[in-house]
Each structure stands twice: as C-alpha cells, then as structure tokens.
Design a protein around this motif. Structure first.
Motif, short mmCIF file in Angstrom:
data_model
loop_
_atom_site.label_atom_id
_atom_site.label_comp_id
_atom_site.label_asym_id
_atom_site.label_seq_id
_atom_site.Cartn_x
_atom_site.Cartn_y
_atom_site.Cartn_z
N GLY A 203 0.81 -1.20 0.00
CA GLY A 203 0.00 0.00 0.00
C GLY A 203 0.85 1.26 0.00
O GLY A 203 2.01 1.26 -0.43
N HIS A 204 0.26 2.34 0.46
CA HIS A 204 0.98 3.61 0.53
C HIS A 204 1.75 3.68 1.84
O HIS A 204 1.19 3.43 2.91
N PRO A 205 3.05 4.02 1.81
CA PRO A 205 3.83 4.00 3.05
C PRO A 205 3.36 4.99 4.10
O PRO A 205 3.61 4.81 5.29
N PHE A 206 2.66 6.06 3.67
CA PHE A 206 2.19 7.06 4.63
C PHE A 206 0.82 6.71 5.22
O PHE A 206 0.41 7.30 6.21
N GLY A 207 0.10 5.78 4.59
CA GLY A 207 -1.27 5.50 5.00
C GLY A 207 -1.47 5.14 6.46
O GLY A 207 -2.30 5.76 7.16
N PRO A 208 -0.74 4.14 6.99
CA PRO A 208 -0.94 3.77 8.39
C PRO A 208 -0.64 4.89 9.38
O PRO A 208 -1.11 4.85 10.52
N GLU A 209 0.13 5.89 8.94
CA GLU A 209 0.42 7.00 9.84
C GLU A 209 -0.86 7.73 10.22
O GLU A 209 -1.00 8.22 11.35
N GLY A 210 -1.81 7.83 9.31
CA GLY A 210 -3.09 8.43 9.64
C GLY A 210 -3.85 7.63 10.67
O GLY A 210 -4.54 8.19 11.54
N TYR A 211 -3.73 6.31 10.61
CA TYR A 211 -4.44 5.45 11.56
C TYR A 211 -3.84 5.49 12.96
O TYR A 211 -4.51 5.13 13.94
N LYS A 212 -2.58 5.91 13.09
CA LYS A 212 -1.97 6.04 14.42
C LYS A 212 -2.80 6.92 15.33
O LYS A 212 -2.82 6.74 16.55
N THR A 213 -3.47 7.90 14.74
CA THR A 213 -4.20 8.87 15.54
C THR A 213 -5.34 8.22 16.32
O THR A 213 -5.80 8.77 17.32
N ILE A 214 -5.80 7.04 15.89
CA ILE A 214 -6.80 6.31 16.66
C ILE A 214 -6.22 5.90 18.00
O ILE A 214 -6.88 6.01 19.05
N ALA A 215 -4.97 5.45 18.01
CA ALA A 215 -4.32 5.07 19.27
C ALA A 215 -4.19 6.26 20.20
O ALA A 215 -4.46 6.17 21.41
N TYR A 216 -3.78 7.41 19.67
CA TYR A 216 -3.65 8.61 20.50
C TYR A 216 -5.01 8.97 21.12
O TYR A 216 -5.09 9.30 22.32
N GLU A 217 -6.06 8.90 20.31
CA GLU A 217 -7.39 9.23 20.82
C GLU A 217 -7.87 8.24 21.87
O GLU A 217 -8.44 8.63 22.90
N LEU A 218 -7.63 6.97 21.64
CA LEU A 218 -8.05 5.95 22.61
C LEU A 218 -7.38 6.17 23.96
O LEU A 218 -8.01 6.04 25.02
N PHE A 219 -6.10 6.48 23.94
CA PHE A 219 -5.37 6.73 25.18
C PHE A 219 -6.00 7.90 25.95
O PHE A 219 -6.21 7.83 27.17
N LEU A 220 -6.34 8.98 25.24
CA LEU A 220 -6.93 10.14 25.90
C LEU A 220 -8.37 9.88 26.32
O LEU A 220 -8.80 10.33 27.38
N GLN A 221 -9.12 9.15 25.52
CA GLN A 221 -10.52 8.89 25.85
C GLN A 221 -10.67 7.94 27.03
O GLN A 221 -11.56 8.10 27.86
N LEU A 222 -9.80 6.94 27.11
CA LEU A 222 -9.87 5.97 28.20
C LEU A 222 -9.12 6.46 29.44
O LEU A 222 -9.42 6.02 30.56
N GLY A 223 -8.13 7.31 29.23
CA GLY A 223 -7.27 7.71 30.34
C GLY A 223 -6.25 6.65 30.69
O GLY A 223 -5.55 6.74 31.70
N THR A 224 -6.13 5.64 29.82
CA THR A 224 -5.19 4.54 30.02
C THR A 224 -5.02 3.82 28.70
O THR A 224 -5.67 4.15 27.70
N VAL A 225 -4.15 2.84 28.69
CA VAL A 225 -3.95 2.00 27.50
C VAL A 225 -4.89 0.81 27.58
O VAL A 225 -4.97 0.16 28.62
N PRO A 226 -5.64 0.51 26.53
CA PRO A 226 -6.50 -0.67 26.59
C PRO A 226 -5.68 -1.95 26.70
O PRO A 226 -4.52 -1.99 26.29
N ALA A 227 -6.30 -2.96 27.26
CA ALA A 227 -5.63 -4.25 27.35
C ALA A 227 -5.59 -4.95 26.00
O ALA A 227 -4.64 -5.69 25.69
#
Length: 391
Positions: A203-227
């Motif tokens: 695929g496109h080498p930059f594509g997954p970089e956009g999906y990283k932002t889901i991890a950042y949001e999950l950390f802030l929304q949960l206040g922790t790292v999911p199991a």
C-alpha cells in the motif's frame, strides 16, 4: 496545528537498516528487501527526541493535524477526520469510525496520502477499491482540487453513486485487471497511487500514519492504555497503524505498555491468520463466498504480521454469521455498521477471553455501504392502525 512534521525518512519493515528519504513515497514497497514473491512495506520514521509530550494532554477532536509532529506533512486540507466517539457497549468499548466525513476509517489514511500527492505535485490520484477507500480518496482529492480515478469491481450501486458524487472517474473492471491498470495510470499519467501495487500488500507507506491517531485518541478517551484492541482486518493497514501509535506512546514515555492487537478477518480468507500460523512474513489465500467484501482480501502483508506478533495478540477468523449477529446487536444499540465493520466485535466474541483492562473493538464504517442496502422496497399503508405502528 501543533507544529511542523517531525518525519525524517522511510524505513523498511523487512530490514530496519534499509533507509530512504521521506520523499518520494515508496508506493511499491522497499526496493532493497522485496522480492518477486514478497514485497516488504516501508514506514515513516520521526525525530522522536523533539516531540513535545504535552501533545498528548489535548482533548481529541476532528482534524488529525492536531497530531502533526507525528505525521508526514499534511498538505491537503482537512474534511474534519478523526475525533470519533468511544462508546460503551456491554463489557467492551466501540471506537465508531463511521463518524468520519465519508463515514469510514479510511478518511484518516486519505488525509495523509492525498497530502503526499499534493506534496509530490501529482496531477491526480488513483485508487483500486470497491468501497470505503475509493469514496474517501475521491472526497479528499476533490477537497484538494485534484482529479481522482477509482477502479472498482462489483461495488454496491449506492457506494458507486457515493464515489461519483465527488466528481471522481469511476470505472468498473474485473478484479484481475484493476491493479495492472492502476500501475499503468501511475506510470503513464503520473497519478499518485493511494492503494496497493505489489504482490503482497505494501500500500501507501504514509497511510498507516493516519491510523496512528486512533491510538492517540483511545489513550486520551480511556485515560489509560486498553488491554486489547480488536480490529477489522483486510490488508491490515488499520491494525498496524493503531499498533504503531501505541508503540510510539510507549517509546515517548507517555505510557509504559501497549495493548494486545487482534486481527479480525473473514473465515472465507484470512491471509494474516495463515501467515502467522505458518510463521511467514506474509501470505496469499483464495477467497471463499462472503458478504463481508470490505475485509475479503486474498493478499496479506507484513504489517499485520508485525502488529499481531509484536503485541502478543492473535489472528481471529469470523464467519458471516458471526458478523451478522454483531452487526444486528450494534444496530439495536444505535450503531449501524457495515458487515465488515462489525468484525472487531465479532472477533472479540469469537475469542471468548478475559482481559485485565479495557477492551476496544474498532467499528470501521457505516451500514449504508453494505451489499443490497437500498434495494428493498416497503409497502405503503393506506389506512394504518395503531397495531401497524407497534414494534
């Protein structure tokens, strides 16, 4: 905006010592480590020492440019992607990516990949897609003022109309003709490709970089790292992107752990499940009958193997029956997902395992995009009674 991009270079997932300049994006995988039988993707490396940790004290919201230091340069305008809700659903959380501008997770990827097209001065973008990816690429290309060519197969009519509404040139071709034609458009017309061109998926080498932002949001929304995170998986760009986001949080010292990542693939195929079971870097499979066309991918890639293996997760195969039950249950709770988009919840249920911490199931796209949607006609009641109105 939170400052300029700190992206430095591209690096091979096959051999991290193989490094390349940030531009042009290597859309046909790593030229040093790939072979005729196996293509290794490249990823983006950053100057992590310069990342301001207060970046992760903000509240999540639309426009992934809020994470710009940890993304490639964003030269295409936003449509308001990201900032999707996290909703409690029984004993899990649903990250509802259908709330993005074109109603799927693909908007995060296409903000980044269309930005690459703009930065490269490409005359347009081209994508091979039967659904979400084509619609999203067409929308972001239109927003950036670029023409788009979408090579599709048997996409549902409603989805084809959706893509055409953005002004894209939509051409239906047999599946085996799509990728040779895409490469021809790239080589002869100079269009920027935002989908795969290689024997195993890069695929496109930059594509997954956009999906990283889901991890950042999950950390802030949960206040922790999911199991654990359960992700619908086709080519595994989403799975890998979320995993990389959490790995970066740990690398930066923002967290001290990462979640286990679970690829949730259709039992009619499952190339990443096959690769992991056989200890291979990637695999290609035959696809059997399934209505989950969004994750029915015969070609796997090394990204999915890395995410599952390095996180201590697993590959989970789900049937169409599993998917339909998960889809119905989500809809009864107000969350209408495409059949493929319910794979995360279906995989969580199929695994039947307890975890010490929050569990997140990513739901990727709106049920509007399913096969057959909009085809049924309903009777008009000329003289309705109260009994007709009751559920």
């Amino acid at each position: 905006m939170n400052g300029p991009s700190l992206a430095l270079r591209q690096r091979s997932l096959g051999d991290p010592s193989a490094e390349f300049p940030l531009f042009p994006p290597l859309t046909r995988g790593c030229p040093k480590t790939s072979t005729a039988e196996l293509a290794y993707p490249v990823e983006v490396d950053y100057d992590y020492a310069k990342v301001d940790r207060t970046l992760f004290e903000q509240q999540p919201g639309p426009d992934i440019a809020r994470w710009s230091p940890l993304l490639p340069p964003l030269d295409a305008p936003t449509l308001g992607e990201g900032g999707t809700p996290l909703i409690e659903f029984g004993d899990v959380y649903i990250k509802d990516e259908s709330r993005n501008p074109t109603w799927s997770h693909k908007d995060r990827l296409n903000r980044v990949t269309v930005s690459a097209a703009v930065a490269c001065g490409a005359p347009g973008v081209v994508v091979a897609s039967s659904g979400n990816h084509g619609a999203s690429a067409a929308a972001y290309a239109a927003r950036a003022g670029l023409p788009a060519i979408v090579l599709t197969g048997d996409a549902p009519p409603a989805v084809q109309e959706f893509v055409r509404s953005y002004g894209a040139k939509v051409v239906s071709v047999p599946v085996d003709k799509r990728w040779p034609l895409l490469r021809q458009v790239v080589d002869e017309l100079g269009y920027h490709p935002v989908s795969n061109q290689t024997v195993t998926h890069t695929g496109h080498p930059f594509g997954p970089e956009g999906y990283k932002t889901i991890a950042y949001e999950l950390f802030l929304q949960l206040g922790t790292v999911p199991a654990a995170v359960f992700s619908p998986t086709g080519y595994a760009e989403l799975l890998y992107g979320v995993w990389k986001g959490f790995a970066e949080l740990r690398l930066l010292g923002v967290t001290d752990r990462t979640p286990r990542m679970f690829s949730c693939e259709t039992a009619a195929g499952g190339p990443h499940a096959k690769a992991l079971a056989a200890g291979l870097p990637a695999a290609i499979v035959e696809i059997g009958p399934t209505d989950a066309y969004g994750v029915a991918c015969p070609v796997g890639g090394h990204r999915g193997v890395v995410a599952v293996r390095d996180s201590g997760g697993e590959a989970v195969l789900v049937t169409d029956e599993d998917l339909r039950k998960a889809q119905r249950d989500l809809a009864r709770a107000g969350l209408w997902q495409e059949l493929s988009g319910a794979a995360g919840l279906a995989g969580r249920r199929r695994l039947r395992r307890d975890f010490d911490g929050p569990v997140v199931c990513i739901a990727t796209s709106s049920g509007f995009k399913d096969v057959g949607v909009g085809g049924e006609r309903y009777d008009v009641l000329t003289d309705p009674t109260l009994d007709d109105l009751l559920p």
